[in-house]
Design a protein around this motif. Structure first.
Motif, PDB file in Angstrom:
ATOM      1  N   ASP A 137      41.172  38.932  31.613  1.00 44.02           N
ATOM      2  CA  ASP A 137      42.546  38.426  31.726  1.00 44.02           C
ATOM      3  C   ASP A 137      42.676  37.178  32.598  1.00 44.02           C
ATOM      4  OD1 ASP A 137      42.093  39.456  34.231  1.00 44.02           O
ATOM      5  OD2 ASP A 137      43.599  41.033  34.126  1.00 44.02           O
ATOM      6  N   GLY A 138      41.538  36.664  33.038  1.00 43.45           N
ATOM      7  CA  GLY A 138      41.566  35.447  33.856  1.00 43.45           C
ATOM      8  C   GLY A 138      41.709  35.719  35.346  1.00 43.45           C
ATOM      9  N   SER A 139      41.894  36.979  35.723  1.00 38.84           N
ATOM     10  CA  SER A 139      42.052  37.289  37.153  1.00 38.84           C
ATOM     11  C   SER A 139      40.697  37.311  37.846  1.00 38.84           C
ATOM     12  CB  SER A 139      42.726  38.657  37.317  1.00 38.84           C
ATOM     13  OG  SER A 139      41.892  39.674  36.805  1.00 38.84           O
ATOM     14  N   ILE A 140      40.727  37.005  39.144  1.00 42.10           N
ATOM     15  CA  ILE A 140      39.485  37.108  39.937  1.00 42.10           C
ATOM     16  C   ILE A 140      39.671  38.292  40.890  1.00 42.10           C
ATOM     17  CG2 ILE A 140      38.011  35.968  41.639  1.00 42.10           C
ATOM     18  CD1 ILE A 140      39.075  33.297  40.313  1.00 42.10           C
ATOM     19  N   ARG A 141      38.837  39.274  40.774  1.00 40.39           N
ATOM     20  CA  ARG A 141      38.965  40.475  41.613  1.00 40.39           C
ATOM     21  C   ARG A 141      37.661  40.628  42.399  1.00 40.39           C
ATOM     22  NH1 ARG A 141      42.420  44.517  37.544  1.00 40.39           N
ATOM     23  NH2 ARG A 141      43.274  42.860  36.252  1.00 40.39           N
ATOM     24  N   ASP A 142      37.455  39.650  43.323  1.00 37.67           N
ATOM     25  CA  ASP A 142      36.170  39.621  44.044  1.00 37.67           C
ATOM     26  C   ASP A 142      36.242  40.400  45.362  1.00 37.67           C
ATOM     27  OD1 ASP A 142      37.873  37.912  45.247  1.00 37.67           O
ATOM     28  OD2 ASP A 142      36.523  36.183  45.325  1.00 37.67           O
ATOM     29  N   HIS A 143      36.657  41.644  45.256  1.00 30.79           N
ATOM     30  CA  HIS A 143      36.678  42.541  46.409  1.00 30.79           C
ATOM     31  C   HIS A 143      36.244  43.905  45.909  1.00 30.79           C
ATOM     32  CE1 HIS A 143      40.274  44.032  44.451  1.00 30.79           C
ATOM     33  NE2 HIS A 143      40.781  42.808  44.435  1.00 30.79           N
ATOM     34  N   GLU A 144      36.164  44.883  46.780  1.00 33.17           N
ATOM     35  CA  GLU A 144      35.826  46.243  46.367  1.00 33.17           C
ATOM     36  C   GLU A 144      36.930  46.766  45.449  1.00 33.17           C
ATOM     37  OE1 GLU A 144      33.232  48.624  48.072  1.00 33.17           O
ATOM     38  OE2 GLU A 144      32.393  46.614  47.927  1.00 33.17           O
ATOM     39  N   GLY A 145      36.566  47.409  44.361  1.00 27.79           N
ATOM     40  CA  GLY A 145      37.574  47.952  43.451  1.00 27.79           C
ATOM     41  C   GLY A 145      38.198  46.859  42.593  1.00 27.79           C
ATOM     42  N   ILE A 146      39.251  47.221  41.833  1.00 28.70           N
ATOM     43  CA  ILE A 146      39.835  46.216  40.927  1.00 28.70           C
ATOM     44  C   ILE A 146      41.346  46.074  41.105  1.00 28.70           C
ATOM     45  CG2 ILE A 146      38.027  46.475  39.186  1.00 28.70           C
ATOM     46  CD1 ILE A 146      40.120  48.010  37.470  1.00 28.70           C
ATOM     47  N   TYR A 147      41.887  46.473  42.287  1.00 29.44           N
ATOM     48  CA  TYR A 147      43.321  46.280  42.493  1.00 29.44           C
ATOM     49  C   TYR A 147      43.655  44.785  42.412  1.00 29.44           C
ATOM     50  CZ  TYR A 147      41.838  45.489  47.379  1.00 29.44           C
ATOM     51  OH  TYR A 147      41.218  45.035  48.515  1.00 29.44           O
ATOM     52  N   HIS A 148      44.884  44.489  41.959  1.00 29.01           N
ATOM     53  CA  HIS A 148      45.249  43.085  41.756  1.00 29.01           C
ATOM     54  C   HIS A 148      46.762  42.972  41.621  1.00 29.01           C
ATOM     55  CE1 HIS A 148      43.985  38.995  40.956  1.00 29.01           C
ATOM     56  NE2 HIS A 148      44.874  38.920  39.985  1.00 29.01           N
ATOM     57  N   SER A 149      47.285  41.774  41.779  1.00 31.52           N
ATOM     58  CA  SER A 149      48.718  41.575  41.524  1.00 31.52           C
ATOM     59  C   SER A 149      48.949  40.267  40.769  1.00 31.52           C
ATOM     60  CB  SER A 149      49.505  41.570  42.836  1.00 31.52           C
ATOM     61  OG  SER A 149      49.295  40.360  43.518  1.00 31.52           O
ATOM     62  N   PHE A 150      50.048  40.227  40.037  1.00 32.82           N
ATOM     63  CA  PHE A 150      50.476  39.022  39.321  1.00 32.82           C
ATOM     64  C   PHE A 150      51.949  38.787  39.645  1.00 32.82           C
ATOM     65  CE2 PHE A 150      47.227  41.021  36.645  1.00 32.82           C
ATOM     66  CZ  PHE A 150      46.372  39.958  36.362  1.00 32.82           C
ATOM     67  N   VAL A 151      52.347  37.517  39.727  1.00 33.38           N
ATOM     68  CA  VAL A 151      53.762  37.208  39.988  1.00 33.38           C
ATOM     69  C   VAL A 151      54.336  36.433  38.805  1.00 33.38           C
ATOM     70  CG1 VAL A 151      55.391  35.998  41.482  1.00 33.38           C
ATOM     71  CG2 VAL A 151      53.427  37.165  42.480  1.00 33.38           C
ATOM     72  N   PHE A 152      55.467  36.934  38.290  1.00 29.96           N
ATOM     73  CA  PHE A 152      56.173  36.264  37.193  1.00 29.96           C
ATOM     74  C   PHE A 152      57.588  35.976  37.676  1.00 29.96           C
ATOM     75  CE2 PHE A 152      53.122  39.318  35.464  1.00 29.96           C
ATOM     76  CZ  PHE A 152      52.286  38.484  34.742  1.00 29.96           C
ATOM     77  N   GLU A 153      57.768  34.891  38.378  1.00 30.69           N
ATOM     78  CA  GLU A 153      59.045  34.529  39.012  1.00 30.69           C
ATOM     79  C   GLU A 153      59.574  35.691  39.865  1.00 30.69           C
ATOM     80  OE1 GLU A 153      61.958  32.541  36.630  1.00 30.69           O
ATOM     81  OE2 GLU A 153      60.605  30.874  36.251  1.00 30.69           O
ATOM     82  N   GLU A 193      60.150  39.206  45.618  1.00 33.60           N
ATOM     83  CA  GLU A 193      60.575  39.361  44.221  1.00 33.60           C
ATOM     84  C   GLU A 193      61.597  40.496  44.104  1.00 33.60           C
ATOM     85  OE1 GLU A 193      57.359  39.595  45.146  1.00 33.60           O
ATOM     86  OE2 GLU A 193      56.632  37.611  44.561  1.00 33.60           O
ATOM     87  N   ARG A 194      62.540  40.344  43.213  1.00 37.14           N
ATOM     88  CA  ARG A 194      63.630  41.328  43.041  1.00 37.14           C
ATOM     89  C   ARG A 194      63.112  42.664  42.500  1.00 37.14           C
ATOM     90  NH1 ARG A 194      68.368  43.299  44.491  1.00 37.14           N
ATOM     91  NH2 ARG A 194      69.826  43.743  42.815  1.00 37.14           N
ATOM     92  N   VAL A 195      62.185  42.608  41.544  1.00 38.16           N
ATOM     93  CA  VAL A 195      61.630  43.840  40.964  1.00 38.16           C
ATOM     94  C   VAL A 195      60.116  43.832  41.133  1.00 38.16           C
ATOM     95  CG1 VAL A 195      61.334  45.211  38.860  1.00 38.16           C
ATOM     96  CG2 VAL A 195      63.480  43.959  39.228  1.00 38.16           C
ATOM     97  N   LYS A 196      59.601  44.976  41.599  1.00 36.66           N
ATOM     98  CA  LYS A 196      58.135  45.117  41.696  1.00 36.66           C
ATOM     99  C   LYS A 196      57.716  46.331  40.876  1.00 36.66           C
ATOM    100  CE  LYS A 196      57.688  42.894  46.189  1.00 36.66           C
ATOM    101  NZ  LYS A 196      59.071  42.868  46.725  1.00 36.66           N
ATOM    102  N   ILE A 197      56.750  46.126  40.008  1.00 36.11           N
ATOM    103  CA  ILE A 197      56.222  47.238  39.217  1.00 36.11           C
ATOM    104  C   ILE A 197      54.855  47.589  39.779  1.00 36.11           C
ATOM    105  CG2 ILE A 197      55.341  47.885  36.946  1.00 36.11           C
ATOM    106  CD1 ILE A 197      57.518  46.154  35.701  1.00 36.11           C
ATOM    107  N   ILE A 198      54.682  48.858  40.156  1.00 37.10           N
ATOM    108  CA  ILE A 198      53.365  49.312  40.620  1.00 37.10           C
ATOM    109  C   ILE A 198      52.761  50.179  39.526  1.00 37.10           C
ATOM    110  CG2 ILE A 198      52.083  50.662  42.321  1.00 37.10           C
ATOM    111  CD1 ILE A 198      54.139  49.998  44.403  1.00 37.10           C
ATOM    112  N   GLY A 199      51.668  49.734  38.941  1.00 37.17           N
ATOM    113  CA  GLY A 199      50.997  50.492  37.890  1.00 37.17           C
ATOM    114  C   GLY A 199      49.701  51.084  38.401  1.00 37.17           C
ATOM    115  N   ASN A 200      49.445  52.345  38.039  1.00 36.27           N
ATOM    116  CA  ASN A 200      48.156  52.962  38.394  1.00 36.27           C
ATOM    117  C   ASN A 200      47.872  54.078  37.396  1.00 36.27           C
ATOM    118  OD1 ASN A 200      47.930  55.829  40.238  1.00 36.27           O
ATOM    119  ND2 ASN A 200      49.971  55.101  39.705  1.00 36.27           N
TER     120      ASN A 200
END
Ligand SMILES: [Fe+2]
Length: 384
Positions: A137-153, A193-200
């Motif tokens: 998906d183009g993300s760089i997850r260069d830490h332990e595990g694969i947690y990540h975040s994206f911001v869309f305005e 951000e007004r809305v945050k979605i946490i997916g797991n």
């Protein structure tokens, strides 16, 4: 000709990269696909036809582990693991979805590499490498595990890794996401951000399970609640359980919603038929559900009307028909919550009700059979 050869050599289309910093209003998500060779092409065409701007995987994209008694699940080798991802990625239905929308996500246990996997899983580096290759998906997850975040305005998408740092499921004092990820999560929640979605992958707000798997550790759930009290405006997403539901949890300073969508190619009903209905509606019947539990194959959708400040959510079946629907006012996610007074009382009632339902499911049938046998024997002996 050279270009065609190159395409053939590459074989698999790489899909769209996630592009941030633009407004997003339509989000689809799902989990649990391709177990024991199960497919359900219709559902991936339905997701594409709903026209999401982003699709989020919440784990079990494939079932990398193998079924083998007596251990039930054992890890597989890299070649078969990769082949499962490639076969799915090359399928017409998934290629169509990739061409339609941006795709990102996280693993749960089976695509991490092993059922109920935790921090001790020895092939976790390989699990991380293969899932990130698949998502691409183009993300760089260069830490332990694969947690990540994206911001869309005004929307932030936070993806949590509930496997890499997870303590053993039997550890009552255990933690589900690890200190490093807790610190990162708090920082992520601080942005405006007004809305945050946490997916797991795992359900968070489960009060009706007796087993230790398929949920966050209790201590971690309470710690997450405290964070959500401090930083409201969050919608939780989860997968894993092979059915869909919407939970509205009134036990916080503000209302917390959790949407669960699980079972893209198989579901509790397709596996266990009416037994699943019996268990989920009798034994696990006491939750904070909005509407019914949907026991068949499903995916989830979130549609944000930024002008009206509302979020329309639904759990849809394979043919794109909504089976659970609800409209959330974004203000509701910020409280104050008038129901909070009743929260603790509700929890106690839930626990007693759950004990009663466990009695009804597991002990009552045996008692009734015993009683019927005694009556029969008594009658039989009286006739002589
Ligand atoms: Fe699953």
């Amino acid at each position: 000709m050279l270009f065609l050869c190159l395409l053939l050599a590459i074989g698999i289309s790489s899909g769209r990269k996630v592009s941030e910093h633009r407004k997003i209003s339509r989000i689809a998500f799902g989990s649990c696909a391709n177990q024991f060779g199960n497919t359900n092409p219709e559902i991936f065409y339905s997701i594409a036809n709903w026209k999401p701007e982003i699709y989020i995987w919440l784990g079990d994209i494939i079932y990398a582990d193998r079924y083998s008694l007596p251990k039930i699940f054992i890890p597989t080798d890299e070649k078969s693991w990769r082949l499962k991802y490639n076969n799915f990625k090359n399928s017409n239905e998934y290629q169509n979805l990739m061409n339609t929308t941006m795709i990102t996500g996280i693993y749960d246990d089976h695509d991490y590499g092993i059922n109920d996997g935790d921090k001790s899983f020895i092939y976790k580096e390989l699990g991380k490498k293969l899932v990130l290759e698949f998502l691409d998906d183009g993300s760089i997850r260069d830490h332990e595990g694969i947690y990540h975040s994206f911001v869309f305005e005004d929307l932030k998408l936070i993806l949590l890794d509930v496997r890499w740092f997870r303590d053993n499921k039997w550890d009552n004092e255990g933690d589900s996401i690890g200190e490093e990820q807790w610190a990162w999560l708090e920082k992520e929640l601080q942005s405006g951000e007004r809305v945050k979605i946490i997916g797991n992958g795992l359900q968070v707000n489960t009060f009706d399970r007796s087993g230790p798997a398929e949920k966050w550790h209790e201590k971690s759930r309470l710690r997450l609640w405290k964070l959500l009290d401090k930083y409201p405006g969050v919608l939780l997403l989860s997968g894993d359980v092979h059915y869909g539901e919407l939970l509205r949890i009134p036990c916080s300073k503000h209302v917390v919603y959790e949407m669960t969508s699980s079972g893209l190619t198989h579901s509790v009903f397709s596996t266990y038929n009416m037994i699943s209905w019996y268990f989920l509606n009798i034994w696990q019947s006491f939750t904070f559900n909005v509407g019914k539990k949907y026991l068949h194959k499903n995916f989830g959708t979130i549609e944000i009307d930024w002008e009206a400040q509302i979020i329309h959510v639904s759990i849809r079946d394979s043919y794109n028909i909504p089976q659970i629907e609800h409209t959330i006012l974004i203000n509701e996610l910020y409280g104050p919550n008038p129901d909070i007074e009743f929260c603790q009382a509700d929890f106690k009632v839930l626990k007693y009700k759950h004990a009663l339902s466990a009695f009804a499911v597991f002990i009552l049938p045996f008692l009734l059979i015993f009683l019927a046998t005694m009556i029969f024997l008594r009658k039989y002996s009286n006739s002589f």
